[in-house]
Design a protein around this motif. Structure first.
Motif, short mmCIF file in Angstrom:
data_model
loop_
_atom_site.label_atom_id
_atom_site.label_comp_id
_atom_site.label_asym_id
_atom_site.label_seq_id
_atom_site.Cartn_x
_atom_site.Cartn_y
_atom_site.Cartn_z
N LEU A 1 0.83 -1.20 0.00
CA LEU A 1 0.00 0.00 0.00
C LEU A 1 0.87 1.26 0.00
CD1 LEU A 1 -2.97 1.08 0.25
CD2 LEU A 1 -2.55 1.17 2.72
N ILE A 2 1.90 1.27 0.83
CA ILE A 2 2.78 2.43 0.92
C ILE A 2 3.65 2.56 -0.33
CG2 ILE A 2 4.65 3.49 2.25
CD1 ILE A 2 1.76 3.50 3.53
N LEU A 3 4.12 1.45 -0.87
CA LEU A 3 4.89 1.52 -2.12
C LEU A 3 4.04 2.04 -3.27
CD1 LEU A 3 7.04 -1.73 -1.97
CD2 LEU A 3 7.75 0.63 -1.50
N ASP A 4 2.77 1.63 -3.31
CA ASP A 4 1.87 2.13 -4.34
C ASP A 4 1.64 3.63 -4.18
OD1 ASP A 4 1.70 -0.41 -5.40
OD2 ASP A 4 -0.32 -0.81 -4.61
N LEU A 5 1.47 4.08 -2.93
CA LEU A 5 1.32 5.50 -2.67
C LEU A 5 2.55 6.25 -3.17
CD1 LEU A 5 0.02 7.57 0.14
CD2 LEU A 5 2.49 7.54 -0.05
N ALA A 6 3.73 5.76 -2.83
CA ALA A 6 4.97 6.42 -3.24
C ALA A 6 5.07 6.48 -4.76
CB ALA A 6 6.17 5.70 -2.64
N ARG A 7 4.72 5.42 -5.43
CA ARG A 7 4.76 5.39 -6.90
C ARG A 7 3.81 6.42 -7.49
NH1 ARG A 7 1.81 0.63 -8.43
NH2 ARG A 7 0.11 2.09 -8.08
N ASP A 8 2.58 6.44 -6.98
CA ASP A 8 1.57 7.35 -7.52
C ASP A 8 1.94 8.81 -7.30
OD1 ASP A 8 0.16 5.12 -8.35
OD2 ASP A 8 -1.27 5.19 -6.69
N VAL A 9 2.47 9.11 -6.12
CA VAL A 9 2.87 10.49 -5.83
C VAL A 9 4.11 10.86 -6.65
CG1 VAL A 9 3.74 12.05 -4.05
CG2 VAL A 9 1.80 10.55 -3.56
N ALA A 10 5.08 9.96 -6.72
CA ALA A 10 6.29 10.25 -7.50
C ALA A 10 5.95 10.52 -8.96
CB ALA A 10 7.28 9.10 -7.38
N ASN A 11 5.02 9.76 -9.49
CA ASN A 11 4.63 9.94 -10.89
C ASN A 11 3.70 11.12 -11.10
OD1 ASN A 11 6.14 7.77 -11.86
ND2 ASN A 11 4.50 6.32 -11.44
N GLY A 12 2.83 11.39 -10.14
CA GLY A 12 1.83 12.44 -10.32
C GLY A 12 2.27 13.81 -9.84
N VAL A 13 3.19 13.86 -8.90
CA VAL A 13 3.62 15.14 -8.33
C VAL A 13 5.11 15.31 -8.60
CG1 VAL A 13 3.73 16.56 -6.24
CG2 VAL A 13 1.83 14.96 -6.54
N ALA A 14 5.94 14.62 -7.84
CA ALA A 14 7.40 14.66 -8.01
C ALA A 14 8.00 13.61 -7.08
CB ALA A 14 7.96 16.03 -7.66
N PRO B 1 10.50 13.67 -4.93
CA PRO B 1 10.71 14.06 -3.52
C PRO B 1 9.42 14.16 -2.72
CG PRO B 1 11.95 15.50 -4.98
CD PRO B 1 11.04 14.68 -5.85
N ALA B 2 8.30 14.25 -3.39
CA ALA B 2 7.02 14.33 -2.68
C ALA B 2 6.58 12.98 -2.14
CB ALA B 2 5.93 14.89 -3.61
N ALA B 3 7.16 11.89 -2.62
CA ALA B 3 6.73 10.55 -2.20
C ALA B 3 6.98 10.28 -0.72
CB ALA B 3 7.39 9.50 -3.08
N PRO B 4 8.21 10.45 -0.18
CA PRO B 4 8.39 10.18 1.25
C PRO B 4 7.62 11.15 2.13
CG PRO B 4 10.45 10.96 0.27
CD PRO B 4 9.48 10.75 -0.85
N LEU B 5 7.54 12.40 1.70
CA LEU B 5 6.77 13.39 2.46
C LEU B 5 5.30 12.97 2.53
CD1 LEU B 5 6.48 16.15 3.85
CD2 LEU B 5 6.15 17.12 1.56
N SER B 6 4.77 12.53 1.41
CA SER B 6 3.37 12.11 1.36
C SER B 6 3.11 10.86 2.18
CB SER B 6 2.96 11.88 -0.10
OG SER B 6 3.10 13.08 -0.83
N ALA B 7 4.07 9.94 2.18
CA ALA B 7 3.92 8.74 3.01
C ALA B 7 3.91 9.11 4.49
CB ALA B 7 5.05 7.74 2.71
N PHE B 8 4.77 10.04 4.87
CA PHE B 8 4.77 10.51 6.25
C PHE B 8 3.43 11.14 6.61
CE2 PHE B 8 5.21 13.97 9.27
CZ PHE B 8 5.72 13.31 10.37
N VAL B 9 2.93 12.02 5.75
CA VAL B 9 1.67 12.70 6.02
C VAL B 9 0.53 11.70 6.10
CG1 VAL B 9 -0.03 14.33 5.09
CG2 VAL B 9 2.40 14.92 5.11
N ALA B 10 0.50 10.71 5.22
CA ALA B 10 -0.55 9.69 5.27
C ALA B 10 -0.50 8.95 6.60
CB ALA B 10 -0.41 8.72 4.10
N GLY B 11 0.70 8.62 7.07
CA GLY B 11 0.84 7.95 8.37
C GLY B 11 0.39 8.83 9.52
N LEU B 12 0.74 10.09 9.45
CA LEU B 12 0.33 11.04 10.48
C LEU B 12 -1.19 11.17 10.52
CD1 LEU B 12 1.41 13.10 12.56
CD2 LEU B 12 1.44 14.78 10.71
N VAL B 13 -1.79 11.32 9.36
CA VAL B 13 -3.25 11.44 9.28
C VAL B 13 -3.92 10.16 9.79
CG1 VAL B 13 -5.19 11.63 7.65
CG2 VAL B 13 -3.21 13.15 7.44
#
Length: 89
Positions: A34-47, A49-61
């Motif tokens: 699930l987290i690897l898919d999130l990282a892939r989608d964010v890396a491809n859709g945003v940038a 460097p946004a992938a680890p940040l987004s994974a952190f935010v998802a975990g925080l939320v």
């Protein structure tokens, strides 16, 4: 100079188990794919460097919502949806 290291996919299970042990998490608390898919989608859709940040935010939320597997899935789904919308801006 630090040597660059890559982690083979099969080693993620070992790393996940070590994290779970260190932080007192249950075996199913770390949804690797699930987290690897999130990282892939964010890396491809945003940038990338946004992938680890987004994974952190998802975990925080997810943690603030209660930390259940359903909370994690909902937080990840929301971040992925944002990444898909970001891509179309």
């Amino acid at each position: 100079m630090t040597e660059s290291r890559t982690l083979p996919p099969e080693a993620l299970n070992d790393w996940s188990a070590a994290l779970a042990e260190r932080f007192g998490l249950a075996e199913g608390d770390i949804p690797i794919s699930l987290i690897l898919d999130l990282a892939r989608d964010v890396a491809n859709g945003v940038a990338r460097p946004a992938a680890p940040l987004s994974a952190f935010v998802a975990g925080l939320v997810a943690g603030r919502a209660g930390g259940s597997p359903a909370d994690t899935e909902a937080a990840v789904a929301a971040v992925v949806q944002m990444a898909r919308e970001w891509e179309n801006r």
